[in-house]
Design a protein around this motif. Structure first.
Motif, PDB file in Angstrom:
ATOM      1  N   THR A  46       0.643  -5.961  -6.353  1.00 42.91           N
ATOM      2  CA  THR A  46      -0.478  -6.555  -5.269  1.00 42.91           C
ATOM      3  C   THR A  46      -1.131  -7.540  -6.102  1.00 42.91           C
ATOM      4  N   THR A  64     -10.793  -8.492   3.639  1.00 38.66           N
ATOM      5  CA  THR A  64     -10.481  -7.362   3.260  1.00 38.66           C
ATOM      6  C   THR A  64     -11.362  -6.224   3.896  1.00 38.66           C
ATOM      7  N   HIS A 104       1.297  -5.606   1.919  1.00 33.45           N
ATOM      8  CA  HIS A 104       0.406  -5.193   0.905  1.00 33.45           C
ATOM      9  C   HIS A 104       0.924  -5.296  -0.510  1.00 33.45           C
ATOM     10  N   SER A 105       2.188  -5.240  -0.720  1.00 35.04           N
ATOM     11  CA  SER A 105       2.773  -4.932  -2.067  1.00 35.04           C
ATOM     12  C   SER A 105       4.228  -5.457  -1.921  1.00 35.04           C
ATOM     13  N   THR A 114       1.552   2.145  -0.837  1.00 34.46           N
ATOM     14  CA  THR A 114       0.767   1.721   0.448  1.00 34.46           C
ATOM     15  C   THR A 114       1.111   2.693   1.735  1.00 34.46           C
TER      16      THR A 114
END
Length: 158
Positions: A46, A64, A104-105, A114
């Protein structure tokens, strides 16, 4: 937005579903924090968004806390999950969770973690067939998690 506001004003049934989903979503975050601490050498892949000025803090808060609840739930749950049949439901749910995770990753470990976050949101949408339930729960979870970061940053900037 009108439909979301209408759901928010909907009463106890809506808020009960949101509360359960938000509790499970926050629990998923806690589980992933525990797993990250158990395996500290695993890279989650991340990125950390800058919060070192009022401008970057504002962008951080919007990107966010507010936007993910609307955009991610609309795209990954409402637009991707198909109720056509049980097989399609399972496969589209797993695909939507996976795509949510790679947004997200960028590592296997981070994607796994996630997907844990995505699970309660996906189940909530499937059970309620109301996108505004996971959307509201997602907003609450992000407000709790990232809102704390915003408050801490504001305090440090003053």
């Amino acid at each position: 937005m009108k439909e979301w506001l209408s759901n928010i004003k909907g009463g106890k049934r809506f808020w009960k579903q949101v509360s359960i989903t938000a509790l499970l979503f926050v629990s998923a975050f806690i589980i992933t924090i525990i797993l990250e601490n158990l395996f500290p050498n695993y890279n989650t892949g991340t990125i950390a968004l800058r919060r070192d000025s009022w401008l970057t803090l504002t962008i951080f808060a919007i990107s966010t806390i507010i936007l993910p609840a609307i955009t991610e739930e609309t795209f990954y749950r409402k637009n991707m999950i198909s109720f056509q049949n049980k097989r399609m439901l399972i496969s589209t749910t797993l695909l939507s969770m996976f795509l949510y995770a790679i947004e997200h990753s960028l590592t296997i470990w981070g994607i796994f973690l996630t997907m844990i976050w995505a699970l309660p949101l996906s189940i909530s949408y499937i059970k309620t067939k109301n996108i505004y339930v996971p959307m509201t729960a997602h907003f609450i979870g992000n407000l709790l998690g990232n809102g704390i970061d915003v408050i801490i940053t504001v305090i440090s900037m003053i």
